[in-house]
Design a protein around this motif. Sequence first.
Motif, PDB file in Angstrom:
ATOM      1  N   VAL A 172       3.013   9.064  13.594  1.00 19.92           N
ATOM      2  CA  VAL A 172       2.538   8.261  12.466  1.00 19.92           C
ATOM      3  C   VAL A 172       1.087   8.593  12.141  1.00 19.92           C
ATOM      4  O   VAL A 172       0.201   8.501  12.999  1.00 19.92           O
ATOM      5  N   THR A 173       0.859   8.976  10.883  1.00 22.12           N
ATOM      6  CA  THR A 173      -0.483   9.215  10.365  1.00 22.12           C
ATOM      7  C   THR A 173      -0.815   8.125   9.354  1.00 22.12           C
ATOM      8  O   THR A 173      -0.052   7.886   8.415  1.00 22.12           O
ATOM      9  N   LEU A 174      -1.934   7.449   9.553  1.00 23.56           N
ATOM     10  CA  LEU A 174      -2.376   6.403   8.643  1.00 23.56           C
ATOM     11  C   LEU A 174      -3.480   6.937   7.741  1.00 23.56           C
ATOM     12  O   LEU A 174      -4.337   7.703   8.184  1.00 23.56           O
ATOM     13  N   MET A 175      -3.456   6.532   6.465  1.00 21.70           N
ATOM     14  CA  MET A 175      -4.505   6.909   5.517  1.00 21.70           C
ATOM     15  C   MET A 175      -5.202   5.648   5.026  1.00 21.70           C
ATOM     16  O   MET A 175      -4.547   4.678   4.626  1.00 21.70           O
ATOM     17  N   ARG A 176      -6.536   5.659   5.048  1.00 22.56           N
ATOM     18  CA  ARG A 176      -7.319   4.504   4.591  1.00 22.56           C
ATOM     19  C   ARG A 176      -7.208   4.381   3.067  1.00 22.56           C
ATOM     20  O   ARG A 176      -7.353   5.357   2.332  1.00 22.56           O
ATOM     21  N   THR A 177      -6.889   3.191   2.567  1.00 23.55           N
ATOM     22  CA  THR A 177      -6.852   2.980   1.120  1.00 23.55           C
ATOM     23  C   THR A 177      -8.273   2.996   0.559  1.00 23.55           C
ATOM     24  O   THR A 177      -9.226   2.588   1.225  1.00 23.55           O
ATOM     25  N   ASN A 178      -8.406   3.452  -0.688  1.00 24.73           N
ATOM     26  CA  ASN A 178      -9.738   3.545  -1.292  1.00 24.73           C
ATOM     27  C   ASN A 178      -9.986   2.391  -2.267  1.00 24.73           C
ATOM     28  O   ASN A 178      -9.151   1.499  -2.429  1.00 24.73           O
ATOM     29  N   GLU A 179     -11.130   2.437  -2.936  1.00 16.89           N
ATOM     30  CA  GLU A 179     -11.538   1.337  -3.819  1.00 16.89           C
ATOM     31  C   GLU A 179     -10.563   1.145  -4.982  1.00 16.89           C
ATOM     32  O   GLU A 179     -10.174   0.015  -5.295  1.00 16.89           O
ATOM     33  N   LYS A 180     -10.175   2.236  -5.619  1.00 17.56           N
ATOM     34  CA  LYS A 180      -9.259   2.137  -6.764  1.00 17.56           C
ATOM     35  C   LYS A 180      -7.922   1.533  -6.347  1.00 17.56           C
ATOM     36  O   LYS A 180      -7.373   0.656  -7.036  1.00 17.56           O
ATOM     37  N   GLU A 181      -7.406   1.980  -5.212  1.00 19.96           N
ATOM     38  CA  GLU A 181      -6.118   1.479  -4.731  1.00 19.96           C
ATOM     39  C   GLU A 181      -6.199  -0.007  -4.380  1.00 19.96           C
ATOM     40  O   GLU A 181      -5.270  -0.776  -4.649  1.00 19.96           O
ATOM     41  N   ASN A 182      -7.326  -0.410  -3.819  1.00 16.58           N
ATOM     42  CA  ASN A 182      -7.479  -1.820  -3.464  1.00 16.58           C
ATOM     43  C   ASN A 182      -7.601  -2.711  -4.692  1.00 16.58           C
ATOM     44  O   ASN A 182      -7.132  -3.852  -4.691  1.00 16.58           O
ATOM     45  N   GLU A 183      -8.189  -2.192  -5.732  1.00 19.54           N
ATOM     46  CA  GLU A 183      -8.254  -2.956  -6.983  1.00 19.54           C
ATOM     47  C   GLU A 183      -6.839  -3.171  -7.536  1.00 19.54           C
ATOM     48  O   GLU A 183      -6.489  -4.269  -7.988  1.00 19.54           O
ATOM     49  N   ILE A 184      -6.019  -2.122  -7.465  1.00 19.01           N
ATOM     50  CA  ILE A 184      -4.629  -2.220  -7.933  1.00 19.01           C
ATOM     51  C   ILE A 184      -3.839  -3.184  -7.046  1.00 19.01           C
ATOM     52  O   ILE A 184      -3.080  -4.030  -7.538  1.00 19.01           O
ATOM     53  N   LEU A 185      -4.025  -3.067  -5.750  1.00 20.37           N
ATOM     54  CA  LEU A 185      -3.308  -3.930  -4.819  1.00 20.37           C
ATOM     55  C   LEU A 185      -3.652  -5.400  -5.033  1.00 20.37           C
ATOM     56  O   LEU A 185      -2.776  -6.276  -4.993  1.00 20.37           O
ATOM     57  N   ALA A 199       0.840  -1.200   0.000  1.00 18.53           N
ATOM     58  CA  ALA A 199       0.000   0.000   0.000  1.00 18.53           C
ATOM     59  C   ALA A 199       0.876   1.251   0.000  1.00 18.53           C
ATOM     60  O   ALA A 199       0.587   2.231  -0.700  1.00 18.53           O
ATOM     61  N   ASP A 200       1.955   1.210   0.767  1.00 25.13           N
ATOM     62  CA  ASP A 200       2.882   2.350   0.782  1.00 25.13           C
ATOM     63  C   ASP A 200       3.606   2.482  -0.551  1.00 25.13           C
ATOM     64  O   ASP A 200       3.881   3.595  -1.003  1.00 25.13           O
ATOM     65  N   GLU A 201       3.906   1.354  -1.181  1.00 21.86           N
ATOM     66  CA  GLU A 201       4.603   1.385  -2.470  1.00 21.86           C
ATOM     67  C   GLU A 201       3.773   2.096  -3.530  1.00 21.86           C
ATOM     68  O   GLU A 201       4.299   2.935  -4.279  1.00 21.86           O
ATOM     69  N   ILE A 202       2.489   1.830  -3.598  1.00 22.76           N
ATOM     70  CA  ILE A 202       1.681   2.424  -4.679  1.00 22.76           C
ATOM     71  C   ILE A 202       1.159   3.817  -4.338  1.00 22.76           C
ATOM     72  O   ILE A 202       0.797   4.574  -5.238  1.00 22.76           O
ATOM     73  N   CYS A 203       1.146   4.159  -3.039  1.00 23.04           N
ATOM     74  CA  CYS A 203       0.589   5.451  -2.640  1.00 23.04           C
ATOM     75  C   CYS A 203       1.630   6.455  -2.175  1.00 23.04           C
ATOM     76  O   CYS A 203       1.289   7.566  -1.768  1.00 23.04           O
ATOM     77  N   GLY A 204       2.910   6.061  -2.215  1.00 21.55           N
ATOM     78  CA  GLY A 204       3.949   6.981  -1.800  1.00 21.55           C
ATOM     79  C   GLY A 204       4.104   7.113  -0.303  1.00 21.55           C
ATOM     80  O   GLY A 204       4.555   8.148   0.195  1.00 21.55           O
ATOM     81  N   GLY A 205       3.741   6.058   0.440  1.00 22.53           N
ATOM     82  CA  GLY A 205       3.920   6.069   1.884  1.00 22.53           C
ATOM     83  C   GLY A 205       5.381   5.914   2.263  1.00 22.53           C
ATOM     84  O   GLY A 205       6.251   5.689   1.414  1.00 22.53           O
ATOM     85  N   ILE A 206       5.654   5.992   3.551  1.00 18.39           N
ATOM     86  CA  ILE A 206       7.043   6.000   4.013  1.00 18.39           C
ATOM     87  C   ILE A 206       7.574   4.607   4.347  1.00 18.39           C
ATOM     88  O   ILE A 206       8.748   4.464   4.687  1.00 18.39           O
ATOM     89  N   LEU A 207       6.742   3.571   4.240  1.00 11.59           N
ATOM     90  CA  LEU A 207       7.178   2.226   4.629  1.00 11.59           C
ATOM     91  C   LEU A 207       7.131   1.227   3.470  1.00 11.59           C
ATOM     92  O   LEU A 207       6.822   0.052   3.662  1.00 11.59           O
ATOM     93  N   GLY A 249      -3.105  -8.579   4.813  1.00 15.92           N
ATOM     94  CA  GLY A 249      -3.168  -7.915   6.103  1.00 15.92           C
ATOM     95  C   GLY A 249      -2.695  -6.478   6.076  1.00 15.92           C
ATOM     96  O   GLY A 249      -1.619  -6.174   5.548  1.00 15.92           O
ATOM     97  N   CYS A 250      -3.515  -5.584   6.646  1.00 17.61           N
ATOM     98  CA  CYS A 250      -3.196  -4.155   6.800  1.00 17.61           C
ATOM     99  C   CYS A 250      -3.048  -3.425   5.476  1.00 17.61           C
ATOM    100  O   CYS A 250      -2.424  -2.346   5.429  1.00 17.61           O
ATOM    101  N   LEU A 251      -3.617  -3.958   4.413  1.00 12.93           N
ATOM    102  CA  LEU A 251      -3.633  -3.223   3.146  1.00 12.93           C
ATOM    103  C   LEU A 251      -4.699  -2.127   3.150  1.00 12.93           C
ATOM    104  O   LEU A 251      -4.905  -1.446   2.140  1.00 12.93           O
ATOM    105  N   ASP A 252      -5.344  -1.954   4.282  1.00 12.62           N
ATOM    106  CA  ASP A 252      -6.307  -0.863   4.411  1.00 12.62           C
ATOM    107  C   ASP A 252      -5.622   0.452   4.767  1.00 12.62           C
ATOM    108  O   ASP A 252      -6.286   1.482   4.878  1.00 12.62           O
ATOM    109  N   MET A 253      -4.302   0.429   4.935  1.00 12.72           N
ATOM    110  CA  MET A 253      -3.641   1.645   5.425  1.00 12.72           C
ATOM    111  C   MET A 253      -2.336   1.958   4.709  1.00 12.72           C
ATOM    112  O   MET A 253      -1.598   1.069   4.292  1.00 12.72           O
ATOM    113  N   VAL A 254      -2.081   3.261   4.598  1.00 16.39           N
ATOM    114  CA  VAL A 254      -0.812   3.791   4.080  1.00 16.39           C
ATOM    115  C   VAL A 254      -0.189   4.606   5.204  1.00 16.39           C
ATOM    116  O   VAL A 254      -0.891   5.330   5.925  1.00 16.39           O
TER     117      VAL A 254
END
Length: 409
Positions: A313-326, A252-260, A282-287
């Motif tokens: 640490v600030t977590l961002m919920r992944t959305n529908e488009k991101e989950n389809e890609i993941l 999730a961080d890889e596709i959304c530019g997260g820090i981890l 697991g935990c693909l709901d967060m960036v």
Amino acid sequence: MEPEKKTILMLGTFDSKGNEFQYLYEELLRRGVAVMTMDVGVFKPQGHFHVDITSEEVAESGGRLLKDIRARGDRGEAMKYMSLGARSIALSLQKKGIIQGIISMGGGGGTSVAATAMQGLPLGFPKVCISTLASGNTQEYVGTKDIVLFPSIVDICGINRFSRMIMSRAAGAVCGMVELDPIISQNDKPVIAISMFGNSTPCVEKCSKILNEKGFATVIFHATGSGGKAMEDFIVEGNCIACLDITTTEWADEICGGILSAGSTRLDGPGKAHIPHLIVPGCLDMVNFGTMDTVPEKYVIAERKFYNWNPMVTLMRTNEKENEILGKILAEKANESLSPVAFLFPLEGISILDGVNQPFCDWKTDKILFESIRKNVKEGIPIKSVEANLNDDLFAEAAVENLLELMNK
């Protein structure tokens, strides 16, 4: 009969720092070890110690003739080939049992060459590098290995009472490391690697407990980018017999530019090592981001859902488009594997925060993730679901059961 001396490989740019390496060489000898020297400098070495592995040999091992490197005069290119050569030779010496430890020192260039060589050596092999960069961001130098970066404090330029102290202590450190090998237990159990995150800790702790009771040892890696990379390397090096990949959040961080992010090779290790691999989303709901002011503006403008996991640490919920890609990415990784691989879905939340009445609870979006995996995975790869949250005991028990089924295949 005296015990055979341990041998330390002293690697460095003997052309520019010959006098400094002369002092380090003498400090190693003073501690009763044998010293093998490798020159990774491009020009004539300085100092009065014998060079066992010449820069010509290092360059050739890296894929270029030293005379050609000199003729081109490209510092970056020289470092590249000397790094590759040093890495190849050091690994060969380690595999043959010729060396029992390695030490080096340098500024930016010297540290880069030394670190590249050391990263090729296995976990547990003593590695010490005195560096002017040891107090900054050291991720690129340490990588996924247990390299000890020893801060030089002063520049590595000349011998004075401060540099002598640092070099002497560093020599003592590597000699201490090689003095006694770790005690090897005759009862070591087969190892299973598991990925974990704060939001998947209860699940992993339960899985680990069950596996330990069944006669396995679990080695747990924190899915923080570097942790995922370390697990992949650990697996490829043949250190375990299976992987229980509970926490794939780094994608999730890889596709959304997260820090981890753990990079684009995350999930490749088990296939390369030909070991069973159970993949859980697991935990693909967060960036992951740092404090709120580090979150990219595009996400703030889009009014995405955020949660402060802790003050840093600030977590961002992944959305529908991101989950389809993941889902597509995870399926493709499984498709490429030559090992037994399977998926297991927790239908009542893929993290603590995705549980009932929790801030990220959005099972509709989770379903898009699951369906994307099903849509893109090739025929024959098993997919099972559990009516439970990722961190429920029921899911942990199912995860272990499914992994053991893969292992039995």
